[in-house]
Design a protein around this motif. Structure first.
Motif, PDB file in Angstrom:
ATOM      1  N   VAL A 153       0.843  -1.207   0.000  1.00  0.00           N
ATOM      2  CA  VAL A 153       0.000   0.000   0.000  1.00  0.00           C
ATOM      3  C   VAL A 153       0.875   1.253   0.000  1.00  0.00           C
ATOM      4  O   VAL A 153       0.636   2.197  -0.763  1.00  0.00           O
ATOM      5  CB  VAL A 153      -0.972  -0.001   1.207  1.00  0.00           C
ATOM      6  CG1 VAL A 153      -1.653   1.347   1.364  1.00  0.00           C
ATOM      7  CG2 VAL A 153      -2.001  -1.112   1.052  1.00  0.00           C
ATOM      8  N   ALA A 154       1.908   1.271   0.844  1.00  0.00           N
ATOM      9  CA  ALA A 154       2.793   2.436   0.949  1.00  0.00           C
ATOM     10  C   ALA A 154       3.453   2.757  -0.386  1.00  0.00           C
ATOM     11  O   ALA A 154       3.698   3.934  -0.697  1.00  0.00           O
ATOM     12  CB  ALA A 154       3.854   2.203   2.024  1.00  0.00           C
ATOM     13  N   GLY A 155       3.715   1.750  -1.190  1.00  0.00           N
ATOM     14  CA  GLY A 155       4.320   1.965  -2.500  1.00  0.00           C
ATOM     15  C   GLY A 155       3.445   2.768  -3.440  1.00  0.00           C
ATOM     16  O   GLY A 155       3.927   3.305  -4.442  1.00  0.00           O
ATOM     17  N   PHE A 156       2.174   2.873  -3.135  1.00  0.00           N
ATOM     18  CA  PHE A 156       1.237   3.648  -3.957  1.00  0.00           C
ATOM     19  C   PHE A 156       0.918   5.019  -3.350  1.00  0.00           C
ATOM     20  O   PHE A 156       0.066   5.727  -3.872  1.00  0.00           O
ATOM     21  CB  PHE A 156      -0.063   2.866  -4.158  1.00  0.00           C
ATOM     22  CG  PHE A 156       0.081   1.684  -5.073  1.00  0.00           C
ATOM     23  CD1 PHE A 156       0.403   1.844  -6.417  1.00  0.00           C
ATOM     24  CD2 PHE A 156      -0.104   0.402  -4.589  1.00  0.00           C
ATOM     25  CE1 PHE A 156       0.531   0.761  -7.262  1.00  0.00           C
ATOM     26  CE2 PHE A 156       0.019  -0.699  -5.428  1.00  0.00           C
ATOM     27  CZ  PHE A 156       0.339  -0.520  -6.767  1.00  0.00           C
ATOM     28  N   SER A 169      11.544   2.844 -13.764  1.00  0.00           N
ATOM     29  CA  SER A 169      10.782   3.449 -12.671  1.00  0.00           C
ATOM     30  C   SER A 169      11.771   4.019 -11.662  1.00  0.00           C
ATOM     31  O   SER A 169      12.640   3.311 -11.170  1.00  0.00           O
ATOM     32  CB  SER A 169       9.897   2.404 -11.989  1.00  0.00           C
ATOM     33  OG  SER A 169       9.195   2.980 -10.924  1.00  0.00           O
ATOM     34  N   GLU A 170      11.652   5.299 -11.380  1.00  0.00           N
ATOM     35  CA  GLU A 170      12.537   5.944 -10.400  1.00  0.00           C
ATOM     36  C   GLU A 170      11.825   6.153  -9.066  1.00  0.00           C
ATOM     37  O   GLU A 170      12.341   6.842  -8.185  1.00  0.00           O
ATOM     38  CB  GLU A 170      13.048   7.282 -10.947  1.00  0.00           C
ATOM     39  CG  GLU A 170      13.957   7.135 -12.157  1.00  0.00           C
ATOM     40  CD  GLU A 170      15.218   6.332 -11.872  1.00  0.00           C
ATOM     41  OE1 GLU A 170      15.790   6.486 -10.772  1.00  0.00           O
ATOM     42  OE2 GLU A 170      15.621   5.537 -12.737  1.00  0.00           O
ATOM     43  N   ALA A 171      10.655   5.572  -8.917  1.00  0.00           N
ATOM     44  CA  ALA A 171       9.911   5.684  -7.658  1.00  0.00           C
ATOM     45  C   ALA A 171      10.659   4.910  -6.578  1.00  0.00           C
ATOM     46  O   ALA A 171      11.123   3.789  -6.809  1.00  0.00           O
ATOM     47  CB  ALA A 171       8.503   5.140  -7.830  1.00  0.00           C
ATOM     48  N   MET A 172      10.789   5.538  -5.403  1.00  0.00           N
ATOM     49  CA  MET A 172      11.557   4.939  -4.317  1.00  0.00           C
ATOM     50  C   MET A 172      10.732   4.936  -3.035  1.00  0.00           C
ATOM     51  O   MET A 172      10.407   6.003  -2.505  1.00  0.00           O
ATOM     52  CB  MET A 172      12.845   5.730  -4.083  1.00  0.00           C
ATOM     53  CG  MET A 172      13.729   5.880  -5.315  1.00  0.00           C
ATOM     54  SD  MET A 172      14.569   4.370  -5.741  1.00  0.00           S
ATOM     55  CE  MET A 172      15.980   4.502  -4.693  1.00  0.00           C
ATOM     56  N   LEU A 173      10.400   3.755  -2.554  1.00  0.00           N
ATOM     57  CA  LEU A 173       9.675   3.622  -1.298  1.00  0.00           C
ATOM     58  C   LEU A 173      10.603   4.083  -0.173  1.00  0.00           C
ATOM     59  O   LEU A 173      11.745   3.613  -0.059  1.00  0.00           O
ATOM     60  CB  LEU A 173       9.243   2.173  -1.077  1.00  0.00           C
ATOM     61  CG  LEU A 173       8.501   1.876   0.222  1.00  0.00           C
ATOM     62  CD1 LEU A 173       7.190   2.655   0.286  1.00  0.00           C
ATOM     63  CD2 LEU A 173       8.235   0.394   0.354  1.00  0.00           C
ATOM     64  N   LEU A 174      10.118   5.027   0.628  1.00  0.00           N
ATOM     65  CA  LEU A 174      10.889   5.624   1.720  1.00  0.00           C
ATOM     66  C   LEU A 174      12.190   6.260   1.223  1.00  0.00           C
ATOM     67  O   LEU A 174      13.119   6.473   1.984  1.00  0.00           O
ATOM     68  CB  LEU A 174      11.192   4.594   2.816  1.00  0.00           C
ATOM     69  CG  LEU A 174       9.982   3.896   3.433  1.00  0.00           C
ATOM     70  CD1 LEU A 174      10.429   2.791   4.375  1.00  0.00           C
ATOM     71  CD2 LEU A 174       9.085   4.893   4.140  1.00  0.00           C
ATOM     72  N   VAL A 227       3.045  -7.281  -6.204  1.00  0.00           N
ATOM     73  CA  VAL A 227       3.631  -8.515  -5.672  1.00  0.00           C
ATOM     74  C   VAL A 227       3.632  -8.481  -4.146  1.00  0.00           C
ATOM     75  O   VAL A 227       3.296  -9.475  -3.488  1.00  0.00           O
ATOM     76  CB  VAL A 227       5.051  -8.746  -6.241  1.00  0.00           C
ATOM     77  CG1 VAL A 227       5.784  -9.838  -5.487  1.00  0.00           C
ATOM     78  CG2 VAL A 227       4.970  -9.077  -7.724  1.00  0.00           C
ATOM     79  N   HIS A 228       3.983  -7.327  -3.556  1.00  0.00           N
ATOM     80  CA  HIS A 228       3.943  -7.219  -2.091  1.00  0.00           C
ATOM     81  C   HIS A 228       2.522  -7.419  -1.572  1.00  0.00           C
ATOM     82  O   HIS A 228       2.319  -8.101  -0.560  1.00  0.00           O
ATOM     83  CB  HIS A 228       4.475  -5.858  -1.628  1.00  0.00           C
ATOM     84  CG  HIS A 228       5.944  -5.738  -1.717  1.00  0.00           C
ATOM     85  ND1 HIS A 228       6.562  -4.684  -2.317  1.00  0.00           N
ATOM     86  CD2 HIS A 228       6.941  -6.555  -1.276  1.00  0.00           C
ATOM     87  CE1 HIS A 228       7.874  -4.840  -2.242  1.00  0.00           C
ATOM     88  NE2 HIS A 228       8.125  -5.975  -1.625  1.00  0.00           N
ATOM     89  N   LEU A 229       1.553  -6.835  -2.239  1.00  0.00           N
ATOM     90  CA  LEU A 229       0.154  -7.000  -1.806  1.00  0.00           C
ATOM     91  C   LEU A 229      -0.283  -8.462  -1.908  1.00  0.00           C
ATOM     92  O   LEU A 229      -0.932  -8.984  -0.989  1.00  0.00           O
ATOM     93  CB  LEU A 229      -0.767  -6.102  -2.632  1.00  0.00           C
ATOM     94  CG  LEU A 229      -0.625  -4.602  -2.369  1.00  0.00           C
ATOM     95  CD1 LEU A 229      -1.400  -3.799  -3.419  1.00  0.00           C
ATOM     96  CD2 LEU A 229      -1.100  -4.254  -0.963  1.00  0.00           C
TER      97      LEU A 229
END
Length: 162
Positions: A34-37, A55-60, A72-74
């Motif tokens: 969820v946090a990834g979104f 993708s350059e999106a970075m969780l935290l 995949v995490h979900l």
């Protein structure tokens, strides 16, 4: 008289150590998915792609993610919640889930991070997190499958000792 003597259903409904571990990991996977979104929790959110290393999106601000990565995490989280319902299934979730993470760790070590092979995507922080997840999940899969000795005796059809 113990609480389990007067309320036998309470003993039966308690989660075993391996079930609790599987449930904990499942909830964390759900939260991470969820946090990834969530923009802000995931930096570079506007660059997130469905698949691939672009993708350059970075969780935290640390872990490279994509839509596929978050899904995949979900899915791992949902599977973990379902499998945490029994001790045997929880053990399978932790053991095989850990093995998958160790394989993913090895995969991340050997692929070129700038190639199409990095479809998840993975960065070095992901690689080392996958090692930790793999090792800890497999180690925790050896926790007891039953909540207590009375439950083990009951499942084996023996009267429990008082």
């Amino acid at each position: 008289m113990t609480t389990s003597d007067t309320h036998p259903d309470r003993t039966r409904s308690r989660k075993s150590p391996v079930q609790l571990a599987a449930l904990l990991y499942a909830v964390v996977f759900l939260l991470v998915g969820v946090a990834g979104f969530i923009p802000g929790v995931t930096t570079g959110y506007d660059t997130m792609q469905f698949i691939g290393h672009h993708s350059e999106a970075m969780l935290l601000g640390i872990f490279q993610v994509s839509i596929l990565h978050n899904i995949v995490h979900l899915l791992y989280g949902v599977l973990g919640v379902i499998m945490a319902r029994t001790g045997g299934a929880a053990r399978v979730f932790l053991r095989w889930g850990g093995a998958v993470y160790l394989l993913l760790w090895l995969y991340g070590l050997f692929i070129d991070k700038d190639s199409a092979a990095n479809f998840v995507p993975l960065n070095s922080a992901d690689d080392w997190l996958h090692l930790v997840l793999g090792v800890t999940m497999i180690a925790l899969s050896f926790l007891p499958r039953h909540a207590n000795r009375a439950e083990v005796a009951e499942r084996r059809g023996r009267p429990r000792r008082r």
